[in-house]
Scaffold this motif. Structure first.
Motif, PDB file in Angstrom:
ATOM      1  N   LEU A   1      15.132   0.377 -25.820  1.00 51.04           N
ATOM      2  CA  LEU A   1      14.301   0.469 -24.622  1.00 51.04           C
ATOM      3  C   LEU A   1      12.865   0.599 -25.093  1.00 51.04           C
ATOM      4  CD1 LEU A   1      16.489   3.130 -22.816  1.00 51.04           C
ATOM      5  CD2 LEU A   1      16.658   0.653 -22.657  1.00 51.04           C
ATOM      6  N   LEU A   2      12.012  -0.303 -24.644  1.00 47.01           N
ATOM      7  CA  LEU A   2      10.623  -0.243 -25.100  1.00 47.01           C
ATOM      8  C   LEU A   2       9.693  -0.251 -23.901  1.00 47.01           C
ATOM      9  CD1 LEU A   2      12.274  -2.573 -27.021  1.00 47.01           C
ATOM     10  CD2 LEU A   2      10.373  -1.941 -28.483  1.00 47.01           C
ATOM     11  N   ASP A   3       8.815   0.749 -23.842  1.00 41.74           N
ATOM     12  CA  ASP A   3       7.908   0.877 -22.714  1.00 41.74           C
ATOM     13  C   ASP A   3       6.489   0.550 -23.168  1.00 41.74           C
ATOM     14  OD1 ASP A   3       6.838   1.386 -20.287  1.00 41.74           O
ATOM     15  OD2 ASP A   3       7.620   3.428 -20.089  1.00 41.74           O
ATOM     16  N   GLU A   4       6.069  -0.641 -22.932  1.00 38.52           N
ATOM     17  CA  GLU A   4       4.743  -1.121 -23.336  1.00 38.52           C
ATOM     18  C   GLU A   4       4.436  -0.777 -24.781  1.00 38.52           C
ATOM     19  OE1 GLU A   4       1.756  -0.633 -20.495  1.00 38.52           O
ATOM     20  OE2 GLU A   4       3.163  -0.336 -18.860  1.00 38.52           O
ATOM     21  N   PRO A   5       5.256  -1.252 -25.664  1.00 33.75           N
ATOM     22  CA  PRO A   5       5.104  -0.806 -27.047  1.00 33.75           C
ATOM     23  C   PRO A   5       3.890  -1.390 -27.747  1.00 33.75           C
ATOM     24  CG  PRO A   5       6.801  -2.471 -26.914  1.00 33.75           C
ATOM     25  CD  PRO A   5       6.374  -2.185 -25.508  1.00 33.75           C
ATOM     26  N   LEU A   6       3.291  -2.414 -27.190  1.00 33.79           N
ATOM     27  CA  LEU A   6       2.202  -3.072 -27.920  1.00 33.79           C
ATOM     28  C   LEU A   6       0.862  -2.955 -27.215  1.00 33.79           C
ATOM     29  CD1 LEU A   6       4.083  -6.361 -28.905  1.00 33.79           C
ATOM     30  CD2 LEU A   6       4.112  -4.148 -30.046  1.00 33.79           C
ATOM     31  N   SER A   7       0.807  -2.140 -26.172  1.00 33.18           N
ATOM     32  CA  SER A   7      -0.392  -2.198 -25.338  1.00 33.18           C
ATOM     33  C   SER A   7      -1.657  -1.791 -26.068  1.00 33.18           C
ATOM     34  CB  SER A   7      -0.204  -1.330 -24.090  1.00 33.18           C
ATOM     35  OG  SER A   7      -0.020   0.004 -24.474  1.00 33.18           O
ATOM     36  N   ASN A   8      -1.534  -0.998 -27.113  1.00 31.42           N
ATOM     37  CA  ASN A   8      -2.744  -0.561 -27.800  1.00 31.42           C
ATOM     38  C   ASN A   8      -3.032  -1.335 -29.079  1.00 31.42           C
ATOM     39  OD1 ASN A   8      -4.318   1.640 -26.576  1.00 31.42           O
ATOM     40  ND2 ASN A   8      -2.300   2.544 -26.373  1.00 31.42           N
ATOM     41  N   LEU A   9      -2.354  -2.452 -29.244  1.00 30.15           N
ATOM     42  CA  LEU A   9      -2.570  -3.196 -30.484  1.00 30.15           C
ATOM     43  C   LEU A   9      -3.517  -4.361 -30.262  1.00 30.15           C
ATOM     44  CD1 LEU A   9       1.063  -3.231 -31.839  1.00 30.15           C
ATOM     45  CD2 LEU A   9      -0.738  -1.534 -32.106  1.00 30.15           C
ATOM     46  N   ASP A  10      -4.159  -4.746 -31.347  1.00 28.50           N
ATOM     47  CA  ASP A  10      -5.070  -5.878 -31.225  1.00 28.50           C
ATOM     48  C   ASP A  10      -4.273  -7.179 -31.163  1.00 28.50           C
ATOM     49  OD1 ASP A  10      -5.071  -7.129 -34.170  1.00 28.50           O
ATOM     50  OD2 ASP A  10      -4.890  -4.954 -34.232  1.00 28.50           O
ATOM     51  N   ALA A  11      -4.935  -8.204 -30.717  1.00 25.38           N
ATOM     52  CA  ALA A  11      -4.272  -9.472 -30.429  1.00 25.38           C
ATOM     53  C   ALA A  11      -3.464  -9.976 -31.622  1.00 25.38           C
ATOM     54  CB  ALA A  11      -5.318 -10.505 -30.031  1.00 25.38           C
ATOM     55  N   LYS A  12      -4.057  -9.893 -32.777  1.00 23.78           N
ATOM     56  CA  LYS A  12      -3.417 -10.468 -33.949  1.00 23.78           C
ATOM     57  C   LYS A  12      -2.129  -9.725 -34.269  1.00 23.78           C
ATOM     58  CE  LYS A  12      -4.673 -11.979 -38.483  1.00 23.78           C
ATOM     59  NZ  LYS A  12      -5.707 -11.970 -39.521  1.00 23.78           N
ATOM     60  N   LEU A  13      -2.269  -8.407 -34.339  1.00 22.83           N
ATOM     61  CA  LEU A  13      -1.123  -7.588 -34.657  1.00 22.83           C
ATOM     62  C   LEU A  13      -0.070  -7.728 -33.557  1.00 22.83           C
ATOM     63  CD1 LEU A  13      -0.312  -5.664 -36.834  1.00 22.83           C
ATOM     64  CD2 LEU A  13      -1.289  -3.795 -35.523  1.00 22.83           C
ATOM     65  N   ARG A  14      -0.560  -7.919 -32.380  1.00 25.19           N
ATOM     66  CA  ARG A  14       0.339  -8.029 -31.260  1.00 25.19           C
ATOM     67  C   ARG A  14       1.193  -9.286 -31.365  1.00 25.19           C
ATOM     68  NH1 ARG A  14      -2.926  -6.814 -26.247  1.00 25.19           N
ATOM     69  NH2 ARG A  14      -1.463  -5.672 -24.961  1.00 25.19           N
ATOM     70  N   VAL A  15       0.553 -10.375 -31.703  1.00 21.99           N
ATOM     71  CA  VAL A  15       1.300 -11.624 -31.877  1.00 21.99           C
ATOM     72  C   VAL A  15       2.331 -11.443 -32.974  1.00 21.99           C
ATOM     73  CG1 VAL A  15       1.131 -14.007 -32.638  1.00 21.99           C
ATOM     74  CG2 VAL A  15      -0.598 -13.066 -31.093  1.00 21.99           C
ATOM     75  N   GLN A  16       1.860 -10.838 -34.051  1.00 15.16           N
ATOM     76  CA  GLN A  16       2.711 -10.613 -35.203  1.00 15.16           C
ATOM     77  C   GLN A  16       3.917  -9.746 -34.822  1.00 15.16           C
ATOM     78  OE1 GLN A  16       0.011  -9.519 -38.334  1.00 15.16           O
ATOM     79  NE2 GLN A  16       1.572  -8.199 -39.223  1.00 15.16           N
ATOM     80  N   MET A  17       3.622  -8.656 -34.129  1.00 17.42           N
ATOM     81  CA  MET A  17       4.695  -7.747 -33.729  1.00 17.42           C
ATOM     82  C   MET A  17       5.645  -8.432 -32.752  1.00 17.42           C
ATOM     83  SD  MET A  17       4.304  -4.594 -34.963  1.00 17.42           S
ATOM     84  CE  MET A  17       5.387  -3.892 -33.762  1.00 17.42           C
ATOM     85  N   ARG A  18       5.060  -9.194 -31.894  1.00 21.87           N
ATOM     86  CA  ARG A  18       5.866  -9.874 -30.898  1.00 21.87           C
ATOM     87  C   ARG A  18       6.879 -10.767 -31.590  1.00 21.87           C
ATOM     88  NH1 ARG A  18       1.746 -12.935 -27.888  1.00 21.87           N
ATOM     89  NH2 ARG A  18       2.562 -14.900 -28.706  1.00 21.87           N
ATOM     90  N   LEU A  19       6.381 -11.507 -32.571  1.00 20.00           N
ATOM     91  CA  LEU A  19       7.280 -12.416 -33.279  1.00 20.00           C
ATOM     92  C   LEU A  19       8.340 -11.619 -34.033  1.00 20.00           C
ATOM     93  CD1 LEU A  19       4.672 -15.016 -34.545  1.00 20.00           C
ATOM     94  CD2 LEU A  19       6.342 -15.266 -32.690  1.00 20.00           C
ATOM     95  N   GLN A  20       7.896 -10.491 -34.605  1.00 16.62           N
ATOM     96  CA  GLN A  20       8.858  -9.693 -35.358  1.00 16.62           C
ATOM     97  C   GLN A  20       9.935  -9.110 -34.457  1.00 16.62           C
ATOM     98  OE1 GLN A  20       6.086  -7.335 -37.411  1.00 16.62           O
ATOM     99  NE2 GLN A  20       6.500  -8.244 -39.397  1.00 16.62           N
TER     100      GLN A  20
END
Ligand SMILES: Nc1ncnc2c1ncn2[C@@H]1O[C@H](COP(=O)(O)OP(=O)(O)OP(=O)(O)O)[C@@H](O)[C@H]1O
Ligand SMILES: Nc1ncnc2c1ncn2[C@@H]1O[C@H](COP(=O)(O)OP(=O)(O)OP(=O)(O)O)[C@@H](O)[C@H]1O
Ligand SMILES: O=P(O)(O)OC[C@H](O)CO
Ligand SMILES: [Mg+2]
Ligand SMILES: [Mg+2]
Lengths: 293, 411, 289, 354, 354
Positions: free
Chosen positions: D156-175
């Motif tokens: 269960l993930l509640d906005e887990p990436l909201s505080n990340l920068d775009a680059k890291l966010r894309v990266q995390m998203r893919l991961q």
């Protein structure tokens, strides 16, 4: 109230069991005995006892000295609780500002608590006896005719000072602990909002400290009402006249020294009722204003 | 060996004496073992005893302070009269061997000794010789009457030899109870309560006169009030006050303070017929608790017999400053030349046994003596603070005291 | 750790100076009597008896302390100073630890569980905030006799842990623990015990330390109760011994020894305070980003 | 691995209903993203699945078992909290290891897991710090790591990436996607980010005021939004929706312009046109004239915000990054007739059959 | 209204430097957005300006006055915290009114201000709630409101919209812009959102590891990124950057492919191509063959993630939303020669003069 809790049924009872057991044995049982005794007229050794119903209560409540004592208690307890808490809070706030030497001050602040009441009485005698007390001298020099032995106001001031003195350490310690739990971020936000330190103390720190303050309020009230007879006993003995005879000192003196069992028991029952009422009041009304995280 | 428990309230040097006596007694025989236990102050010891009695755990011997005597006597089923214990224990008990003033105090009006006097004291007068010299007073002749005390005290203050002329411990014990006995006036009806329920007479004219003078002195600052019990002693050792009336037991501290002191008899009122009569003892006595085995009582009796021995009494007297309870011990101490060196030790004995006690001087007794003293102290303090005059103070004290007594006795 | 001493939210130098001033003043007022005892312990009985006492240490310190340790105290107390200290330590530790254990457990139950009669228990416990030992002494004593606890350590300890103050403190503190922490821990698989041990306990340390210090000292300075339930000198505590030395009324109090013993009686609690200092760690509460 | 079944699940806070009966069957291994406006009940729903919030009514099954009354730890889930909820007294390492320790995983394995997660989250330099010495994004990553190290049957993930920068966010998203493909854990994911929602989800739940307005695959939601709310919520910039009057042969737009769209039911309708389906009109082509109020240039694209000429119906246009159009200009755009969305003006439901 | 001047401002946490000397002159009324990867020092910089973090060295001027040693309240600023920092014991209303109360604003005026902000932030129904009964986004809006009600000379906002949904975010973004136009307050704004950064900023500060890599207008940053880092960070999806060997007449790409790009300095270079500047190659056109690893469909667009054929150099492509391309396909793309970015392989600086 808390949003989430553990759902167990039995476990809380197991956790509560020790405290409940001890409370029942060492509080409720004796309290019941005191209640029984308050309806009896008895000699100290319990050799003869007669049931007198509410006579003891009637007698106590119609005694003008008892009413005097209620008044003395109110003045004394309110002063002690207020002073002990505000001075301690003030000092705790100061201590929090200090970076180096904090531990040093903290240690020193706790010293008085380490002084056994048995010694404290002696100390106050040595320091404040009107004629030879080390600290009475300077008062004299300052032109104050310091005489707690005969001047009722002085005596009251003295026991308030002594009782406050004894309790400051305690309050200080918990205020320090409480202050540390306040999120710095909120003070930062207040600073940004333009609050001066004093202002943010009263509007942020103080309200957030409320759980500690509330705890101390309850404890100090109880302390001032109950745990101070040792000090009164040592410092003024209730005198001059009956100027410093508080309710609990009277319970102690009548029961413990004068051995008037029934009346003393009646007094402690009344006292219990007062404190139950006071505690209930504090929990029901004052705690409403306490904000928990 | 049968254990015998002894709860006491002795502190300081006196605690050492208790320990020594107990171990000596234990060494002197092998049948009994005496175990002294410190149980706090006098009230604390009494309460411990009461709590223990109620729980069925009373000690065998309990030390009870003078003012608790009334309570103990009232507790008929709880105690066993010492006279009985001694008799059953096979010890010969000859009352005449004991100092009458002391034994009288701890006996029934019929003369049966109820408790065993352990530590007895008597109020005496102390004065500071240096201050006396400075004030131009006769260093070798302390004042004998209250009038002389007042005069000397005023002189001390006026001459500037000290800031305070006179102070006193225990206004109740010294200026009321002993004042009555020493001047042979009645403290209360029924032989001061020894023969029955007392009614206080402490508002009598002699008392009023005395306290009136004391209050005047206080107003002038010549008399300084030190507190309800022994606190005033410090006013004296500190050199603040020139004269002190205090228990003979207080001698130890005064000696240790290293001051140049002298002592005299407790002053009396020269207008009182027959004064000085005799003083009454303070201190405490040993009570034997009821419901114990014969074995224990035998042991207690043996201990009391041991305690009565001349050399034990002599030791107790010389070490602790308390009075000896037997004539023999007194004689022996005298013979040893002890009093030449320590005249202060003899004065209380002389005071107490100078004349056979009268109705007014056997001592005072009330079931609630501590409470009566509280009441008196409260009224005296109000008087000394200038809130009421002596007559009112004493009248209030007597009335409130009598009400309290009636309350207790259901009268 | 970046407890930035230069953080502008922290006091600035001038304020710190003022704070020091108040603390010094506070400490002088509050700790003066203790200093006073210490001073007294370095003077002869004679000086002590002829007040006012000087405010600087006297020359007798060595002699007084030597006397106290070489039997001065045991001569009066009937038992050695070491034994007294040991007894007192056991009692104080027992009270402090017992109280912490019992009260944390019950506060934990009251704050972190919902169960029938919870409020009844709550009131049952918190009403006992009152009534000191002195007022309930006789019945309590009878209980001790019936339980055969006279002259035992449990007898000295148990009745004194029967108070609700510590429970109240922990309740107050537990109520301020953010829900998220409990939630995170529960999702991480923590049950009541793990949550307590791993989260609540470490976060409570400051309060535990405070309670420990307070209760240790409370236990250390107890007088009337130990006096009542011990019949053997061997079980005496230091305060009893001390009280045994002091006599205001008749005769001879070895004031110098009294003062030395007073100092010794104060020292261990102070030591405890000093040792506990490190648990009074600056809060872990985060700063905002 | 677990199937999650919600059956008319509701939640009230002291009488105030915030979840109005949600039912969904999430088969084992599905990745479901929950989106919706702030305060619509996303976190509440997640917390109910986690067992942190009592379910007021309805049933919740995980892995075939009704778990309404089970403790969170008995549900075998991991969760990333919206506000991190890090343990303040534990270092980053300890925060991440905590769940594993409780599960009694051997020490070296724990270390390996934590190291792996730390690498992936770029947290290696901070492993020994306490949360208070971390930046916001770092804290969020720790919160993420705490869930990642475990291998629960549901995430269960509640906005887990909201505080990340775009680059890291894309990266995390893919991961996250990759990890999900690898481990196949059932996942419930709350986000505000359209890209995350569209790219991660097998299915999307679009929530509004405690109601699930649509549950479908991302493309379905994008292409055939079930309600006007969904249409307006999904897609960025948002779909332009306005009221039109349809008659045979055409519609009248706000401002009185007519477009020759046929086949619509007659009467008042809500017409939706996505900015990306509005092309600059060729001359002569029936068009909608838009008065631009502002133009935002984002690099690759630019957005033009304006109103339909002569009305106050807002229109957002997607323009090429190189456009010269600017505030004050009038632009004529033509809708792509393949991509019309029509909604019932009374209940907001999509009208499909025209 | 205030000019903010940072002169070689540095910050160390116990010896550990996190801000390595930042200088910038922000004229009165400018809207500056700070972007950068998580942990690069954005919040720290903001907090130093606010006066919450001591400045280790360098000077900070606000309104012409060195304020290094001034208290936050003496700086006349408002700030939105990344983690909200709401007063837990105050209602939403009280939270927002707090600063005004301190400023001794008359009661009715306070109420009006709060009401206005609450309307704008859609917080009206929650005014009497305590923060703990709010959702994440609602809390963030309260934090925002607390700053908005005041009229300070400078605004500091630390990711104020990160927890809001797309729709609300667009709305808020426009409102912030509008408010800034109206009041003209100098504003420092931290965000991770490219759209926010590009649309709000007068100037952008792109930070990396405590260093400001570029300070320029958004379009400049997008079009002529000063460093490879900036190039990779700004733009979403990120620019494709790889090493090429340039010689006269062409470059050799990873995988050995040659492109006839001329005018580049000879030798090893870093070549950057934005996804939006890669078009599907016409047949015969010199192209870069890309093997797709995955395709994300977002509705209007799709992103293709892959590698240059025969190498492991990652390539992201922007494809039409309707593309049929999928994982495993090979796509040929041609770069737009107008939009080449070339960087020095050693220090990452942009090479302009080729
Ligand atoms: N109290 C502290 N002690 C030591 N280091 C710290 C402390 N606070 C922050 N840091 C470090 O300083 C660096 C900058 O932190 P900062 O909060 O400014 O980052 P940020 O750019 O705001 O990141 P994010 O986008 O994640 O919020 C981070 O690497 C962080 O770990
Ligand atoms: N303890 C509470 N008491 C009363 N209402 C609450 C409580 N917690 C949340 N709410 C309300 O329930 C609604 C749903 O909250 P929830 O946290 O689920 O929203 P959300 O969809 O996660 O929003 P966000 O995207 O802003 O985080 C909100 O309107 C909120 O105000
Ligand atoms: O013990 P003492 O000798 O001071 O005597 C005081 C009396 O006991 C008071 O009643
Ligand atoms: Mg939420
Ligand atoms: Mg940050």
């Amino acid at each position: 109230m808390r949003r989430t809790v553990f759902p167990h049924r039995l476990l809380p009872w197991l956790l509560l069991a020790p405290q409940l057991a001890i409370t029942l044995i060492f509080f409720y049982w004796p309290a019941a005995q005191a209640f029984r005794q308050s309806m009896l007229k008895e000699d100290p050794f319990g050799l003869s006892s007669t049931f007198v119903g509410l006579a003891n209560f009637r007698k106590v409540l119609s005694d003008p000295n008892y009413l005097n004592s209620v008044q003395v208690t109110a003045v004394f307890s309110a002063s002690v609780a207020f002073l002990a808490m505000s001075i301690a809070l003030f000092l705790a706030v100061q201590a929090e500002k200090i970076i180096r030497g904090k531990g040093f001050y903290r240690t020193l602040m706790i010293w008085p608590y380490a002084v056994a009441p048995a010694i404290a009485g002696m100390l106050w005698l040595f320091m404040f006896n009107p004629s030879f007390g080390t600290l009475a001298r300077p008062l004299r020099v300052m032109g104050i005719n310091w005489n707690p032995l005969l001047n009722a106001d002085h005596a009251m001031i003295l026991i308030i000072a002594a009782a406050t003195w004894k309790q400051i350490s305690y309050n200080f310690l918990f205020f320090v602990a409480g202050l540390q739990a306040i999120p710095r971020s909120l003070l930062e936000a207040a600073a940004i909002d333009g609050a001066s330190r004093r202002h943010s103390f009263w509007t942020i720190t103080f309200p957030l400290l409320a759980p500690t303050t509330f705890f101390l309020l309850v404890v100090n009230t109880v302390y001032a009402l109950f745990d101070t007879f040792g000090i009164i006993h040592a410092v003024t003995g209730g005198g001059p006249g009956k100027a410093t005879e508080t309710l609990v000192y009277k319970v102690y003196n009548d029961g413990f020294v004068n051995l008037i069992m029934g009346e003393s028991a009646a007094q402690s029952v009344i006292l219990m009722v007062i404190v139950i009422a006071l505690t209930a009041f504090q929990f029901r009304f004052i705690e409403r204003r306490v904000h928990y995280g | 060996a049968t254990e015998i428990s002894w709860w006491h309230a002795m502190t300081g040097a006196n605690a050492e004496v208790v320990t020594k006596i107990a171990s000596d007694f234990n060494a002197s025989q092998s049948e009994y073992e005496l175990k002294p236990v410190f149980k706090g102050t006098y009230p604390e010891t009494l309460n411990a005893g009461i709590a223990a009695f109620r729980a069925g755990q009373a000690p065998d011997i309990m030390q009870v302070f003078d003012v608790g005597t009334g309570v103990m006597m009232g507790a008929k089923g709880a105690i066993k009269p010492v006279a009985e214990v001694l008799k059953e224990g096979g010890q010969t008990f000859d009352k005449s061997q004991y100092l009458a003033g002391i034994v009288g105090y701890y006996s029934t009006p019929e003369g049966e000794m109820l408790s065993f006097p352990y530590n007895s004291s008597s109020p005496i007068l102390y004065y500071n010789k240096d201050i006396f010299a400075k004030a131009g007073l006769d260093v070798d002749n302390p004042p004998k009457t209250w009038a002389e005390v007042w005069a000397a005290a005023r002189k001390i203050k006026e001459s500037g030899a000290a800031t305070c002329g006179y102070t006193s411990t225990w206004l109740t014990w010294i200026h009321t109870e002993n004042f009555a006995a020493w001047n042979n006036v009645s403290w209360a009806t029924n032989e001061n309560g020894l023969a029955g329920v007392p009614e206080l007479k402490i508002d009598g004219p002699l008392f009023v006169k005395h306290f009136h003078e004391l209050a005047d002195l206080a107003k002038e600052g010549v008399f300084v009030y030190g507190g309800r019990t022994s606190e005033a002693k410090q006013n004296f050792t500190s050199g603040e006050c020139g004269i002190l009336t205090e228990s003979s037991g207080g001698l130890g501290d005064i000696v240790k303070s290293g001051m140049n002191y002298g002592i005299g008899q407790l002053p009396y009122d020269e207008t009182a017929a027959g004064a000085p009569q005799n003083t009454t003892p303070g201190g405490a006595s040993l009570w034997v608790m009821g419901g114990k085995s014969d074995e224990v009582y035998k042991g207690v009796a043996a201990f009391f017999a041991y305690l009565s021995k001349t050399e034990v009494q002599q030791f107790l007297h010389e070490q602790s400053g308390y009075l000896p309870v037997t004539m023999a011990a007194y004689e022996a101490t005298k013979a040893s030349g002890f009093y030449e060196k320590n005249p202060a030790r003899e004065v209380p004995i002389l005071q107490m046994s100078g004349k056979p006690p009268t109705e007014n001087s056997k001592g005072v007794r009330a079931p609630n003596l501590p409470q009566l003293r509280d009441i008196q102290n409260e009224e005296y303090e109000k008087m000394l603070a200038g809130q009421q005059d002596a007559a009112t103070a004493l009248k209030n004290a007597a009335e409130r005291g009598n009400a309290a007594i009636r309350d207790l006795t259901g009268g | 750790m970046a407890e930035a001493p230069d953080s502008p939210i922290a006091a600035r130098a001038s304020e710190r100076l003022i704070a020091h001033f108040w603390m010094v003043l506070g400490v002088i007022v509050v700790a003066f009597p203790v200093y006073y005892v210490f001073i007294a312990s370095t003077h002869t009985t004679q000086t002590i008896l002829r007040p006012p006492l000087p405010l600087i240490p006297g020359p007798e310190a060595a002699a007084n302390y030597r006397d106290a340790f070489s039997g001065g105290v045991s001569r009066i107390g009937g038992v050695s100073l070491w034994r007294l200290l040991a007894n007192t330590t056991i009692v104080a530790l027992g009270i402090a630890l017992g109280k912490i254990a019992i009260s944390m457990a019950s506060a934990y139950a009251i704050v972190f569980f919902r169960f029938p009669l919870r409020m009844v228990c709550f009131w049952l416990i918190f009403i006992t905030l009152m009534l000191p030992v002195e007022v309930r002494i006789q019945p309590t004593y009878k209980v001790m006799v019936d339980l055969g606890l006279i002259d035992t350590y449990p007898g000295l300890i148990l009745p004194l842990i029967a108070s609700a103050t510590a429970t109240l403190l922990f309740r107050q503190f537990f109520m301020t623990i953010p829900d998220e922490l409990l939630e995170a821990a529960r999702v991480d698989g923590a049950g009541p015990w793990r949550f307590f041990r791993d989260i609540l306990w470490p976060l409570s340390l400051t309060n535990v330390a405070a309670i420990f210090v307070i209760q240790f000292i409370y236990g250390w300075t107890q007088y009337l109760w130990p006096l009542l339930v011990t019949n053997s000198n061997e079980m005496n505590t230091i305060v009893i011994a001390l009280k045994k030395m002091i006599s205001f009324a008749d005769a001879d109090t070895p004031w110098n020894l009294v003062m030395v013993t007073s100092v010794l009686a104060i020292l261990p609690p102070i030591l405890v305070v000093v040792l506990m200092q490190r648990w009074f760690v600056k809060g872990l509460v985060e700063t905002e980003k | 691995m677990a199937r999650i079944l919600l059956n008319d699940v509701r939640k009230s806070y002291s009488g105030n209903q915030v979840i109005h009966g949600i039912s969904i069957d999430i088969p084992d291994g599905e990745f479901v993203v929950i989106v919706g406006p702030s305060g619509c009940g996303k976190s509440t729903l997640l917390r109910m699945v986690a067992g942190l919030e009592a379910i007021t009514s309805g049933t919740l099954e995980i892995g075939g078992k009704v778990v309404n009354d089970l403790e969170p730890r008995e549900r075998d889930i991991a969760m990333v909290f919206q506000n991190y909820a890090l343990y303040p007294h534990m270092s980053v390492r300890e925060n991440m290891a905590y769940g594993l320790k409780i599960a009694k995983m051997p020490k070296d394995q724990i270390e390996a897991q934590v190291a792996k997660a730390a690498r992936m989250l770029e947290l290696e330099p901070y492993l020994d710090r306490k949360p208070r010495a971390l930046s916001g994004g770092q804290r969020q990553r720790v919160a993420m790591g705490r869930a990642l190290v475990r291998e629960p049957s549901a995430f269960l993930l509640d906005e887990p990436l909201s505080n990340l920068d775009a680059k890291l966010r894309v990266q995390m998203r893919l991961q996250i996607k990759e990890m999900h493909l690898r481990t196949g854990q059932t996942t419930l994911y709350v986000t505000h980010d359209q890209v995350e929602a569209m790219t991660l989800a097998d299915r999307l739940i679009v929530m509004n005021k405690g109601v699930a307005e649509q549950i479908a695959t991302p493309l379905e939601v994008y292409q055939t939004p079930a309600t006007e709310f969904v249409a307006g919520f999904i897609g960025s910039p948002a779909m332009n929706i306005f009221t039109v009057e349809a008659e045979a042969g055409g519609v009248t737009l706000p401002g009185g312009h007519r477009l020759p769209l046929s086949g619509l039911p007659a009467g008042s309708l809500r017409l939706g046109l996505r900015p990306e389906h509005l092309n600059l009109a060729e001359t002569g082509q029936p068009a909608i004239p838009v008065d631009l109020r502002s133009v935002e240039r984002l690099g690759a694209d630019a957005f033009g915000y304006g109103v339909i000429a002569g009305s106050d119906a807002a229109m957002t246009l997607r323009l090429p990054g190189t456009t010269q159009a600017q505030r004050g200009d009038r632009v004529d755009v033509a809708p792509d007739p393949q991509h019309l969305h029509v909604f019932d003006p009374t209940d907001g439901r999509r009208l499909e059959n025209f």
